[in-house]
Motif scaffolding. Structure first.
Motif, PDB file in Angstrom:
ATOM      1  N   ASN A 171      53.886  35.928  52.015  1.00  0.00           N
ATOM      2  CA  ASN A 171      53.709  37.193  51.314  1.00  0.00           C
ATOM      3  C   ASN A 171      52.590  37.091  50.283  1.00  0.00           C
ATOM      4  N   THR A 172      52.645  36.056  49.435  1.00  0.00           N
ATOM      5  CA  THR A 172      51.658  35.913  48.357  1.00  0.00           C
ATOM      6  C   THR A 172      50.257  35.658  48.888  1.00  0.00           C
ATOM      7  N   ILE A 173      50.129  34.699  49.803  1.00  0.00           N
ATOM      8  CA  ILE A 173      48.806  34.302  50.285  1.00  0.00           C
ATOM      9  C   ILE A 173      48.139  35.419  51.082  1.00  0.00           C
ATOM     10  N   LEU A 174      48.900  36.076  51.978  1.00  0.00           N
ATOM     11  CA  LEU A 174      48.299  37.132  52.782  1.00  0.00           C
ATOM     12  C   LEU A 174      47.972  38.379  51.962  1.00  0.00           C
ATOM     13  N   VAL A 175      48.833  38.719  51.004  1.00  0.00           N
ATOM     14  CA  VAL A 175      48.557  39.882  50.156  1.00  0.00           C
ATOM     15  C   VAL A 175      47.332  39.622  49.287  1.00  0.00           C
ATOM     16  N   MET A 176      47.342  38.493  48.560  1.00  0.00           N
ATOM     17  CA  MET A 176      46.225  38.196  47.664  1.00  0.00           C
ATOM     18  C   MET A 176      44.949  37.882  48.444  1.00  0.00           C
ATOM     19  N   GLY A 177      45.104  37.185  49.579  1.00  0.00           N
ATOM     20  CA  GLY A 177      43.944  36.919  50.419  1.00  0.00           C
ATOM     21  C   GLY A 177      43.364  38.191  50.988  1.00  0.00           C
ATOM     22  N   GLY A 178      44.244  39.122  51.376  1.00  0.00           N
ATOM     23  CA  GLY A 178      43.801  40.411  51.883  1.00  0.00           C
ATOM     24  C   GLY A 178      43.054  41.202  50.824  1.00  0.00           C
ATOM     25  N   ILE A 179      43.530  41.139  49.594  1.00  0.00           N
ATOM     26  CA  ILE A 179      42.851  41.834  48.493  1.00  0.00           C
ATOM     27  C   ILE A 179      41.443  41.276  48.305  1.00  0.00           C
ATOM     28  N   PHE A 180      41.319  39.944  48.364  1.00  0.00           N
ATOM     29  CA  PHE A 180      40.001  39.331  48.165  1.00  0.00           C
ATOM     30  C   PHE A 180      39.037  39.689  49.289  1.00  0.00           C
ATOM     31  N   ALA A 237      36.319  46.578  44.734  1.00  0.00           N
ATOM     32  CA  ALA A 237      37.173  47.645  44.202  1.00  0.00           C
ATOM     33  C   ALA A 237      38.244  47.076  43.274  1.00  0.00           C
ATOM     34  N   TYR A 238      38.762  45.908  43.614  1.00  0.00           N
ATOM     35  CA  TYR A 238      39.785  45.250  42.789  1.00  0.00           C
ATOM     36  C   TYR A 238      39.179  44.840  41.449  1.00  0.00           C
ATOM     37  N   ALA A 239      37.948  44.303  41.488  1.00  0.00           N
ATOM     38  CA  ALA A 239      37.270  43.906  40.259  1.00  0.00           C
ATOM     39  C   ALA A 239      37.031  45.120  39.365  1.00  0.00           C
ATOM     40  N   LYS A 240      36.613  46.228  39.978  1.00  0.00           N
ATOM     41  CA  LYS A 240      36.365  47.455  39.219  1.00  0.00           C
ATOM     42  C   LYS A 240      37.649  47.980  38.586  1.00  0.00           C
ATOM     43  N   ALA A 241      38.756  47.926  39.342  1.00  0.00           N
ATOM     44  CA  ALA A 241      40.040  48.408  38.824  1.00  0.00           C
ATOM     45  C   ALA A 241      40.516  47.579  37.639  1.00  0.00           C
TER      46      ALA A 241
END
Length: 273
Positions: free
Chosen positions: A208-217, A223-227
């Motif tokens: 859950n953690t690796i795929l979610v955070m990896g997917g975000i990257f 967009a994540y950096a801007k948010a």
């Protein structure tokens, strides 16, 4: 056979209800001094083990659906759009629908599938004639994982008053060594099931953690950096920190709860291979 199918349907419904309740109440989180460890994935992991990977995948979908609804209807962070195709579409365009749907659902569905196969694989290895060797290998890995988790936890707790390197490594090593010895005694003298449950819990949480955070990257770096109002170059460090601290702590919590509840449930309804 019919009784077994009925029991699986009842358990699936029960786990689904627990997931929904946890997702929309504070019950889905355990306060651990410096963070709240998410435990919503634990019913999904248990559902995978006791109801099979198909129903586990369905429970993972329910988990993802609650995340989608919660982040769309009542977002609590600036990065809620990564879990909501609706918000993502308004922020980054139509491509955000697919990206957010992937992050929201795929990791959670796999949480309901992979732990079952990990449990079966570990249990099979610990039932072979090389049981002692396999048990030692698995227990060493768990001990190392606990060492890393304890180190990350202590670094976070004592961030402003850092421990000496000797104290940091000594306490972390003691935690890992103690768990290794306890598991060695239990798995060699009694049952390897506890080790299999521990690995299933760790697998579900880390997937859950690796795929979610990896997917975000991969999908939402800029967009994540801007948010978060940070430079895009800092995103990798933020994500690495979440995985190494939050991810490891949540995996440890999942391992403990899945092992404890799994051993009890296994007496009432043995896992089908």
């Amino acid at each position: 056979m019919r009784n077994n199918k009925t029991a699986e349907l009842v358990l699936t419904a029960l786990f689904a209800a627990i997931i929904i309740i946890m997702a929309f109440t504070p019950l889905g989180y355990i306060p651990l001094v410096v963070i709240n460890a998410t435990i919503i994935h634990i019913p999904v992991i248990l559902g995978s083990l006791f109801c099979g990977p198909k129903k586990g995948g369905f429970l993972g979908f329910i988990f993802g659906l609650t995340s989608f609804i919660k982040n769309t209807v009542m977002p609590t962070s600036l990065s809620a759009f990564v879990f909501s195709p609706v918000l993502a579409a308004s922020m980054v365009g139509t491509s955000g629908i697919v990206k957010s749907a992937f992050i929201c659902f795929v990791p959670r569905i796999l949480v309901g599938i992979l732990p079952y196969f990990v449990y079966i694989g570990v249990k099979k290895a610990l039932s072979s004639r090389h049981k002692i060797l396999w048990a030692s290998v698995f227990n060493i890995l768990i001990g190392v994982f606990l060492f890393l988790g304890a180190r990350a936890f202590l670094l976070h707790v004592f961030d402003k008053k850092p421990l000496s390197d000797i104290a940091l490594y000594a306490v972390s090593a003691l935690v890992g060594w103690f768990v290794f010895i306890a598991l060695e005694v239990y798995t060699v003298l009694k049952s390897g099931a506890v080790c299999a449950f521990v690995y299933a819990g760790v697998t579900g949480a880390m997937v859950n953690t690796i795929l979610v955070m990896g997917g975000i990257f991969v999908l939402y770096k800029d967009a994540y950096a801007k948010a978060l109002s940070v430079d895009a170059g800092a995103v990798l460090g933020i994500i690495g920190g979440v995985i190494s601290f939050n991810g490891v702590i949540e995996a440890i919590v999942a391992a403990i709860i899945v092992a404890a509840l799994g051993m009890v449930l296994n007496k009432l309804k043995p896992i089908q291979k």
